[in-house]
Design a protein around this motif. Structure first.
Motif, short mmCIF file in Angstrom:
data_model
loop_
_atom_site.label_atom_id
_atom_site.label_comp_id
_atom_site.label_asym_id
_atom_site.label_seq_id
_atom_site.Cartn_x
_atom_site.Cartn_y
_atom_site.Cartn_z
N ARG A 298 -31.83 23.32 -26.60
CA ARG A 298 -32.41 21.73 -26.62
C ARG A 298 -34.09 21.88 -26.56
O ARG A 298 -34.80 20.89 -26.87
N ALA B 243 -35.54 22.51 -30.02
CA ALA B 243 -35.15 21.48 -31.05
C ALA B 243 -36.18 21.31 -31.84
O ALA B 243 -36.06 21.06 -33.22
N ALA C 114 -38.64 17.64 -23.72
CA ALA C 114 -37.39 18.03 -22.89
C ALA C 114 -37.35 17.61 -21.43
O ALA C 114 -36.27 18.32 -20.56
N HIS D 212 -33.90 16.86 -20.31
CA HIS D 212 -32.91 17.92 -19.68
C HIS D 212 -33.27 18.71 -18.51
O HIS D 212 -32.14 19.21 -17.90
#
Length: 489
Positions: A258, A261, A280, A283
């Motif tokens: 993630r 990405a 991110a 997350h």
């Protein structure tokens, strides 16, 4: 000149272990000195530290290498490792110890029954003390997780520590989590502490195995990005959800795809760490990604053409229901009993006739949302209303078991249609006493007052529900009941 009596293990062994188990060189060298027969062998040794710090793995690897080194030398090391968690009783532990020692020494006789520490001492003396052994022979008995032994008497550890006083060639190693002061009841016991890994140690260990190179990125850039990424994971999640090395490694492995990405999509490069971190950050703030059991369901609903004509889809996150797991584990009757107990704890007893009686109305009058008793009676232009806190936000009150059973009998026919008639068997005729005992054993219902420990079905005993509002609301919805309609504020 004569040879020295003090001799450390081979440096190649210690170097190989240090390279395998990073950031543990002081502990490896201390164990090598205290377990090697030619150095400074001790009678008892305590290895302690928190979970997943390498205590058992390093001890087993060191003993295996020392046993392989001393096969052709004048000194010899044999060892046996016993996992105390796998032993159900103390007798099981004793017989496991005798069996492991006999297997390590290739003892031909079958291991006998061993029920006490005295019998254990006799059997170990036969194999280690009374049997001729070469000079310098040493046997190491490792008792892993001995502090978690089931049904262990309080004299177990002191008795095991006395074995080395009777058998001179025996070294007993106790692997524990947090030893209490003088828990072996003997003096001069060396301790080797395995502390938790620090942030630089976490990053150093994970930097030895970086992931594959990213697209349009060199190997050095990927390694540098991985090191900075692991440091950011430690700052955000290590203290709360990833305190051990396995969980920290799992967190980094789960969040790395993630985090990278945007690099795969071509919108960012590996050198733009700040932008990657901002993209991110959601997350890094969500610990549910680390546990597949609490993953939220992400759906992409179709865009509404009346609101927007763009092709952008919004992502909605469905929060997990707190009572879903409990509803799937409990049958219907215990669920209804738990709901009745919650109503008994959060509704005053004087309102039971209004809520559950059908004498005048033909149906039960529910409290409804926001229904208050004596709300604004006498409220005038010059008076201020007396605001009350909702009872569901307050602590649970004690109730009599007989009142809970009366509420359960009153609402059972409406909440559970299978309990109305006599032609429906099965769950409608379940044992109520067994269901109450199950809820009490799970600590969902707690007995209070002077009758604690008495008969569970004593109708005069006082109880208190031990679950919160969110769990009860989810539990009620699992059987089609809105609990808010049955509460009087």
């Amino acid at each position: 000149m004569g040879t020295s009596m003090f001799q450390l293990p081979d440096e190649l062994i210690l170097t190989a272990l240090t390279q395998t188990f990073l950031c543990r060189e002081p502990q490896i060298r201390a164990l090598g000195t205290l377990l090697y027969p030619g150095a400074a062998p001790c009678r008892n040794l305590v290895i302690h530290g928190t979970e997943a710090t390498g205590k058992s793995a390093i001890t087993a690897a060191l003993l295996a290498r020392l046993a392989a080194q001393t096969d052709d030398d004048e000194v010899g090391v044999r060892y046996a490792i016993v996992n105390s968690v796998e032993c159900i009783t103390s007798r099981h532990l004793y017989e496991t110890v005798v069996g492991k020692v006999a297997g390590a020494l290739e003892w031909e006789a079958a291991p006998p029954r061993c029920e006490t520490v005295s019998q254990l001492t006799v059997e170990l003396c036969k194999m280690l003390k009374y049997t001729p052994r070469p000079d310098g022979f040493r046997f190491v008995l490792v008792l892993d997780a001995i502090d978690r032994q089931r049904d262990a008497p309080h004299t177990l550890l002191p008795a095991l520590a006395r074995l080395s006083e009777i058998i001179p060639s025996l070294t007993t190693v106790f692997v524990v989590t947090a030893p209490s002061p003088n828990f072996l009841r003997t003096s001069f016991v060396p301790h080797v502490h395995f502390p938790t890994y620090t942030k630089p140690e976490f990053v150093s260990i994970l930097s030895t195995s970086p992931p594959a190179s990213l697209p349009n990125t060199s190997r050095e850039e990927t390694t540098d990005l991985w090191a900075r990424f692991t440091a950011a994971i430690h700052d955000s999640l290590a203290r709360a959800a990833s305190r051990t090395l396995p969980t920290f490694r799992h967190a980094c492995t789960a969040l790395w795809p993630r985090f990278t990405a945007p690099i795969h999509a071509g919108t960012h490069t590996a050198r733009e760490f700040s932008k990657l971190l901002i993209a991110a950050r959601v997350h890094f703030q969500d610990e549910t990604l680390l546990d597949p059991g609490v993953l939220v369901a992400i759906t992409n609903p179709a865009p509404n053409p009346t609101i927007s004509t763009t092709t952008t889809t919004t992502t909605t996150i469905q929060k997990p229901n707190p009572g879903a797991d409990l509803a799937s584990l409990l049958p219907t009757i215990p669920r209804l009993l738990l709901l009745a107990a919650y109503l008994a704890s959060h509704n005053a007893a004087r309102h039971d006739l209004v809520l559950f009686s059908t004498h005048h109305h033909g149906r039960r009058r529910r409290g409804g949302r926001g229904l208050s008793v004596g709300g604004a009676r006498g409220a005038g232009p010059g008076r201020s209303k007396h605001r009350k806190i909702a009872r569901k936000l307050l602590g649970a009150h004690a109730f009599v078991l007989e009142r809970m059973l009366a509420i359960f009998a009153a609402v059972r026919g409406e909440w559970d249609p299978r309990g109305r008639g006599d032609d429906h068997g099965g769950e409608g005729d379940a044992d109520i006493g067994m269901a109450i005992a199950t809820l009490a054993s799970l600590r969902l219902l707690v007995k209070v007052g002077g009758g604690v420990g008495g008969d569970v079905m004593d109708c005069g005993g006082k109880w208190r529900v031990n679950v919160g509002w969110e769990v009860i609301r989810g539990l009620g919805r699992s059987v089609g009941v809105e609990v808010e309609e049955w509460l009087i504020e």
